[in-house]
Design a protein around this motif. Structure first.
Motif, PDB file in Angstrom:
ATOM      1  N   UNK A  63      -0.968 -84.908   6.898  1.00 44.00           N
ATOM      2  CA  UNK A  63      -0.742 -84.660   5.478  1.00 44.00           C
ATOM      3  C   UNK A  63       0.175 -85.696   4.849  1.00 44.00           C
ATOM      4  N   UNK A 280      -0.765 -80.277  11.695  1.00 47.07           N
ATOM      5  CA  UNK A 280      -1.213 -81.643  11.396  1.00 47.07           C
ATOM      6  C   UNK A 280      -0.315 -82.723  11.990  1.00 47.07           C
TER       7      UNK A 280
ATOM      8  N   UNK B  92      -8.240 -68.778   5.936  1.00 46.55           N
ATOM      9  CA  UNK B  92      -8.608 -70.094   6.454  1.00 46.55           C
ATOM     10  C   UNK B  92      -8.525 -71.174   5.383  1.00 46.55           C
ATOM     11  N   UNK B  94      -6.400 -72.638   3.220  1.00 46.00           N
ATOM     12  CA  UNK B  94      -5.453 -73.745   3.129  1.00 46.00           C
ATOM     13  C   UNK B  94      -5.707 -74.771   4.232  1.00 46.00           C
ATOM     14  N   UNK B  95      -5.910 -74.242   5.451  1.00 51.05           N
ATOM     15  CA  UNK B  95      -6.152 -75.133   6.577  1.00 51.05           C
ATOM     16  C   UNK B  95      -7.422 -75.946   6.374  1.00 51.05           C
ATOM     17  N   UNK B  96      -8.496 -75.267   5.960  1.00 46.54           N
ATOM     18  CA  UNK B  96      -9.761 -75.959   5.753  1.00 46.54           C
ATOM     19  C   UNK B  96      -9.643 -77.023   4.667  1.00 46.54           C
ATOM     20  N   UNK B  98      -6.944 -78.599   3.638  1.00 47.91           N
ATOM     21  CA  UNK B  98      -6.113 -79.707   4.097  1.00 47.91           C
ATOM     22  C   UNK B  98      -6.930 -80.670   4.939  1.00 47.91           C
ATOM     23  N   UNK B  99      -7.699 -80.080   5.881  1.00 46.34           N
ATOM     24  CA  UNK B  99      -8.536 -80.915   6.745  1.00 46.34           C
ATOM     25  C   UNK B  99      -9.592 -81.656   5.913  1.00 46.34           C
ATOM     26  N   UNK B 100     -10.186 -80.947   4.960  1.00 43.29           N
ATOM     27  CA  UNK B 100     -11.220 -81.585   4.140  1.00 43.29           C
ATOM     28  C   UNK B 100     -10.635 -82.757   3.353  1.00 43.29           C
ATOM     29  N   UNK B 102      -7.922 -84.599   4.070  1.00 44.63           N
ATOM     30  CA  UNK B 102      -7.556 -85.737   4.910  1.00 44.63           C
ATOM     31  C   UNK B 102      -8.781 -86.448   5.446  1.00 44.63           C
ATOM     32  N   UNK B 103      -9.909 -85.733   5.514  1.00 45.98           N
ATOM     33  CA  UNK B 103     -11.130 -86.374   5.994  1.00 45.98           C
ATOM     34  C   UNK B 103     -11.907 -87.024   4.848  1.00 45.98           C
ATOM     35  N   UNK B 105     -13.096 -85.516   2.174  1.00 45.57           N
ATOM     36  CA  UNK B 105     -14.236 -84.644   1.975  1.00 45.57           C
ATOM     37  C   UNK B 105     -13.873 -83.524   1.000  1.00 45.57           C
ATOM     38  N   UNK B 123       1.014 -82.962  -1.021  1.00 41.85           N
ATOM     39  CA  UNK B 123       0.235 -83.926  -0.228  1.00 41.85           C
ATOM     40  C   UNK B 123      -0.407 -84.992  -1.099  1.00 41.85           C
ATOM     41  N   UNK B 402       6.708 -79.291  -0.149  1.00 42.45           N
ATOM     42  CA  UNK B 402       6.047 -79.951   0.971  1.00 42.45           C
ATOM     43  C   UNK B 402       6.287 -79.219   2.286  1.00 42.45           C
TER      44      UNK B 402
ATOM     45  N   UNK C 130     -11.060 -87.111  16.399  1.00 40.37           N
ATOM     46  CA  UNK C 130     -11.091 -86.710  14.991  1.00 40.37           C
ATOM     47  C   UNK C 130     -10.826 -87.920  14.095  1.00 40.37           C
ATOM     48  N   UNK C 134     -13.401 -89.702  11.455  1.00 36.28           N
ATOM     49  CA  UNK C 134     -13.118 -89.894  10.035  1.00 36.28           C
ATOM     50  C   UNK C 134     -13.500 -91.317   9.643  1.00 36.28           C
ATOM     51  N   UNK C 139     -17.889 -87.254  11.061  1.00 31.97           N
ATOM     52  CA  UNK C 139     -17.546 -85.861  10.773  1.00 31.97           C
ATOM     53  C   UNK C 139     -18.736 -85.220  10.071  1.00 31.97           C
ATOM     54  N   UNK C 222     -16.131 -79.823   8.910  1.00 33.19           N
ATOM     55  CA  UNK C 222     -15.461 -79.004   7.909  1.00 33.19           C
ATOM     56  C   UNK C 222     -16.360 -78.713   6.714  1.00 33.19           C
TER      57      UNK C 222
END
Lengths: 311, 443, 281
Positions: A63, A280, B92, B94-96, B98-100, B102-103, B105, B123, B402, C130, C134, C139, C222
């Protein structure tokens, strides 16, 4: 084992190490055959492994990608001072040791009992092996349901036979939660031991057993002096393999307790996943992972040694 | 025998897949129709913008129908915009996201809880809203809700529905327990005494209390912690080691069986519908949720059964609450269509359809001041009135930012340790104090 | 053949253990099936009823026609599992054959290396994987997921195949080559048919692992429409209301059926694979 049987059948003695290389043996052929698999493994195993070792020395937070920095041993310093790391170490040990030893014992007993049955029932053995292929996530949810404090059948049953007075919060008490996940894993893994031990039992020469009987050995003596020595190799190998598998075990614990309550059931794999993909902190997670890679490497060497001894 | 087995396996697999394909068929046909319509629309309008909307509102059948109605109304008004729902359950999301993010997506917009929203803003994942939202909306939106979405002097969240937690009491159960149904407990001592009385009735759970290990849990428990005299942490300092009184009360709560340990807040709501829950600390939409479980619970029945007021006062004589279940939305920084997205999010919060078909029937508090004037009758009910008069004024802010999610998760874990182990409370709190200092003060 | 006589006590003990084994093994699965056929009202009944009061397929209906796109998850699971089977079989057979038959430098090192990779904690590999995905845009793709799954099944398969090829006498192959076959012809016409059980076993293990895998699709995917069944189940039942036990058990049943069918039909190969190849190098 298949090799031994085949050798007997064909009455051929062969020894792979002393075999003369044939004319067609060439490094080029080997390269062609091995290349696809090795390339793929480089991409998905070796490269990630090396990268994980490098990441372990970095502060990398998904993050906050801009704060990435080389911190050398800082991650390891934090880790060894972090109480959770040691809790996880202890949990992993207790979980793995208990699960494997009880599954092994149960597997041994059940395999021997089934071995006593007349041959025509052998087909039914397949049914008791089924739990082994049930997906981990299903095992997790199923046992979460059965251990539930409100509607769980286990509480109901135990109360009915007067073992407990009030319903127990199985998944919300540290030691009970650990017991619950161990029980779920034993259910899932005992069939593996049954399977391996049954194969081992089949390989015991009939005449040795008969000789023991003729000499008046009791069942226990026969087991102690004939069966067990023959099974020793297979017991060691399957236990080691399952110890390794259990340290890496993820889905059942993740779905059943999520590592909770308060980390009471967090084992190595769950811990690393949580640091990496819920907090993370990829650098720190890699550092924890590296420690476990070394621990597993030691176990793997023991495993390979016992494999070679067996042959 | 091998061949026979293999053949049978093939046949079985084929049959199985065909059954599933057949079931799927009806759905995919619908989708085809949709895409056809989309294509037609494309041909007609030339420019149709599709906006992806990650939310948990469509995760359950009851709310799904309502939200789809609002979306349809919006699409009818704005024929150049299509909304694509992406359903992710609340726990789920927030986690999803965040991952999306950073990817690379990220969706165009999402439904968010306040703490998750500010974390994503920190972020850099969200688009600032001050310029994006219309003047009319900004002058109409309630400032107290809007300011919760602030991070480093910019705003990032669009309020949707107010979900301040209030103290609910089941009058029927109180009467059964020999308590006066019209005078709910005023202090924590009175609450303890009332729970003890209620506990004597079989199969009744005295208190709805979330003891899961989520960041959300800390938000839920926050007002109780304040009642016992401590703010666990703020942006500068950590006071966990002063939480002994609270931790002891919590341990007692579980030991005495006053609540079901490890259950999510939402898992208590079906108990509420079965009249098996005496006291609850939940958002105004508890009403809509309970009614969705059982059609027989009409408004009248509900108002006869349940009352709501501020949380019993703590040791300083004051009541506390947080906007624990406020629903927000946000536009993502990576979105190509921020303006269209902002338009949709405004529509959700303030349009007549949005209010009439979602906010009001669900039981949310309105987040725009004009709503009370536009729907005076609909908001004129004992629950909404009690919330606006008694509950909302006791709100306190939480130190979102943060580090909040991380710190709140650790605190929730420690509180779980309090109720699931026999370790000394001092020891647990001291360890947590050090961990949180590490996060918040960077020690 | 001499058989021991059965005493009453011995017979009783055997029967007790048998009974325990059968109940212990089957009851959880039975309970899963029964609960999936109950309504949730039934599930909350105190005391619980052993058989559903009025069996209904409602939970299955809800799963298939409800808001959870379970048919999509199912199709994703089928595609990725079969893809994994396909790649694993081919690559593992080639490599396993080479490691067993051919002589070259580093043969032993590579063999041991392959064995050791089975022991690595996959979750550690997942972190760099991972980041790599990316970057390479793998992904949310089938191929990315399949490659991830093969990180277990290829090393495992190589050792299994190697074990099987070891057990085929080299004389047979040499005889074929003396008759004018090339190495590849000999491999195809002589060795492959003999190690077919090993190849099937490799495929079955690859299938089981891919089908049951939670860790990889949880992190490497995801996009909801690309999830497979295990993470899809977490999305369907990880929500605010965990009380849909009946639905959860119905989904569990749907996920389990394919693996149980595969197992029951092909268990002979699995047993042979494990005891002959994979575990005992």
């Amino acid at each position: 084992m298949a090799k031994k049987i085949l050798a007997k059948l064909l009455k051929i003695k062969f020894n792979k190490e002393n075999r003369e290389p044939s004319v067609h043996d060439s490094p080029k052929t080997a390269a062609i055959l091995l290349a696809p698999a090795l390339l793929l493994m480089t991409f998905i195993i070796f490269y990630p492994l090396i990268r994980a070792f490098i990441l372990a020395f970095y502060n990398l937070n998904l993050t906050q990608p801009n704060n990435t920095a080389f911190v050398f041993l800082e991650n390891f310093r934090i880790m060894f001072r972090d109480e959770t790391f040691w809790v996880v170490f202890k949990n992993t040990f207790i979980f793995t040791f208990t699960t494997v030893s009880i599954s092994l014992l149960l597997g041994l007993i059940i395999a021997i009992v089934f071995d006593q049955l007349p041959k025509k029932y052998a087909g039914y053995r397949g049914i008791i092996l089924v739990p082994w292929v049930i997906p981990g996530i299903v095992v997790g949810y199923l046992f979460m349901y059965m251990f539930d404090v409100e509607v769980g059948i286990i509480n109901f049953f135990l109360q009915k036979i007067h073992i407990i007075e009030n319903y127990l919060p199985w998944l919300m008490r540290d030691k009970l939660a650990m017991a619950s996940i161990i029980i779920a894993h034993i259910w899932n893994q005992t069939p593996f031991f049954i399977l391996m031990i049954t194969a081992g039992l089949k390989a015991i020469p009939r005449d040795v057993q008969e000789a023991a009987y003729v000499e008046g050995a009791s069942r226990w003596q026969e087991f102690r002096h004939v069966t067990l020595p023959f099974l020793k190799g297979i017991l060691v190998i399957s236990s080691l393999l399952m110890v390794i598998r259990n340290i890496n075990n993820f889905p059942i614990i993740f779905t059943m307790t999520g590592g909770g309550p308060a980390n009471a059931t967090t084992t190595a794999a769950v811990y690393i996943y949580k640091i990496a993909f819920e907090q993370y902190q990829l650098g720190y997670a890699s550092a924890v992972g590296v420690i476990w890679v070394f621990a597993l490497l030691a176990l793997s060497i023991a495993y390979i040694k016992s494999l070679q001894k067996d042959f | 025998m091998t061949k026979k087995n293999l053949l049978m396996l093939m046949v079985l697999l084929v049959v199985f897949s065909m059954v599933l394909a057949a079931c799927a068929g009806s759905n995919s046909k619908k989708e085809e129709n949709n895409t056809n319509e989309n294509q037609n629309a494309v041909e007609n309008k030339a420019e149709v913008v599709e906006l992806s909307f990650v939310n948990w509102a469509t995760a359950e059948e009851a709310t799904k129908a309502r939200i789809n109605k609002v979306i349809e109304a919006f699409e009818a008004e704005n024929t150049n915009i299509k909304i694509k729902n992406i359903t992710i359950p609340f726990s789920e999301i927030q986690n999803q996201l965040t991952i999306m993010v950073t990817a690379g997506n990220a969706p165009d917009m999402a439904q968010l809880a306040s703490d998750a929203g500010v974390s994503l803003a920190a972020m850099g994942a969200l688009a600032p809203t001050d310029e994006l939202l219309s003047k009319e909306f900004l002058s109409d939106v309630s400032k107290s809700y809007y300011d919760i979405g602030a991070f480093e002097d910019k705003h990032y969240l669009v309020p949707w529905g107010g979900g301040t937690n209030g103290f609910w009491y089941n009058k029927k159960i109180m009467e059964q327990a020999g308590l006066d149904p019209n005078s709910p407990p005023k202090t924590m001592e009175e609450l303890n005494a009332a729970m003890a009385k209620v506990k004597t009735i079989k199969d009744i759970v005295p208190l709805q209390y979330d003891t899961t290990a989520r960041a959300f849990t800390t938000g839920f428990q926050w007002p109780f912690m304040r009642s016992f005299g401590v703010e666990p942490f703020n942006r500068e300092s950590v006071n966990v080691n002063g939480m002994k009184l609270y931790a002891e009360w919590l341990r007692d709560l579980v030991d005495k069986g006053y609540t079901l340990p490890g259950k999510k807040l939402g898992e208590f709501r079906p108990l509420g519908a079965q009249d098996r829950l005496a006291f609850a600390f939940d958002a105004p939409f508890l009403k809509g949720t309970i009614q969705s479980f059982d059609e027989k619970i009409t408004d009248e029945v509900f108002y006869d059964t349940w009352g709501v007021t501020a949380l019993p006062a703590g040791i300083d004589g004051k009541s506390y609450t947080v906007g624990g279940s406020d629903h927000y939305t946000a536009v993502f920084q990576a979105s190509q269509h921020k303006e269209e997205a902002a338009k949709f999010l405004e529509f959700l919060a303030t349009s007549d359809v949005g209010l009439k078909d979602y906010v009001i029937p669900m039981g949310f508090l309105p987040v725009v001041s004009s709503a009370l004037d536009r729907f005076p009758v609909e908001f004129d009910n004992p629950i909404t009135k009690a919330f606006i008069k008694e509950v909302v004024p006791t709100s306190v802010a939480q130190p979102f930012g943060a580090n909040y999610t991380n710190a709140a998760t650790i605190l929730a874990n420690s509180m779980q340790e309090v109720i699931t182990t026999s370790k000394s409370i001092d020891e647990i709190l001291d360890k947590t104090q050090i961990k949180l200092e590490g996060i918040i003060q960077g020690k | 053949m001499i058989e021991r006589k059965f005493s009453i006590l011995w017979y009783g003990a055997l029967a007790a253990i048998l009974l325990f084994t059968v109940i212990w093994t089957l009851f959880p699965m039975f309970w899963m099936l029964v609960t999936s056929l109950k309504t949730n009202l039934d599930v909350f009944q105190v005391p619980p009823t052993i058989l559903p009061q009025d069996p209904s397929l409602k939970s299955y209906e809800n799963l298939i026609f409800g808001s959870t796109p379970i048919y999509k998850y199912f199709i994703n699971s089928v595609i990725t599992s079969l893809g994994t089977v396909f790649i694993s079989i081919i690559l593992a057979t080639l490599a396993g054959y080479a490691l067993s038959r051919l002589r070259f430098r580093f043969r032993k090192a590579i063999s041991i290396g392959v064995l050791v990779t089975q022991m690595f904690p996959l979750v550690v590999l997942l972190i760099p994987l991972y980041l790599l995905y990316v970057k390479t845009h793998l992904l949310n793709t089938y191929i990315g997921l399949i490659l991830g799954f093969t990180s277990f099944s290829i090393p495992f398969g190589i050792w299994m195949i190697k074990g099987f090829v070891d057990s085929v006498p080299i004389e047979i192959e040499e005889a074929a080559m003396v008759d004018g076959c090339s190495r590849f012809q000999a491999m195809r016409m002589v060795v492959l048919p003999l190690i077919l059980p090993g190849i099937v076993a490799t495929g079955v293990f690859a299938f089981l692992d891919a089908w049951n895998n939670l860790l990889f699709p949880l992190t490497l995917v995801n996009d909801i429409s690309m999830k497979t069944l295990p993470p899809g189940m977490i999305l369907a039942f990880g929500g605010e209301f965990k009380h849909d036990w009946s639905g959860m058990m119905a989904a569990s049943t749907i996920i389990s059926i394919p693996v149980v069918v595969v197992f029951i039909l092909l268990q002979r190969y699995l047993v042979e694979g494990l005891t002959g190849g994979a575990v005992k190098g």
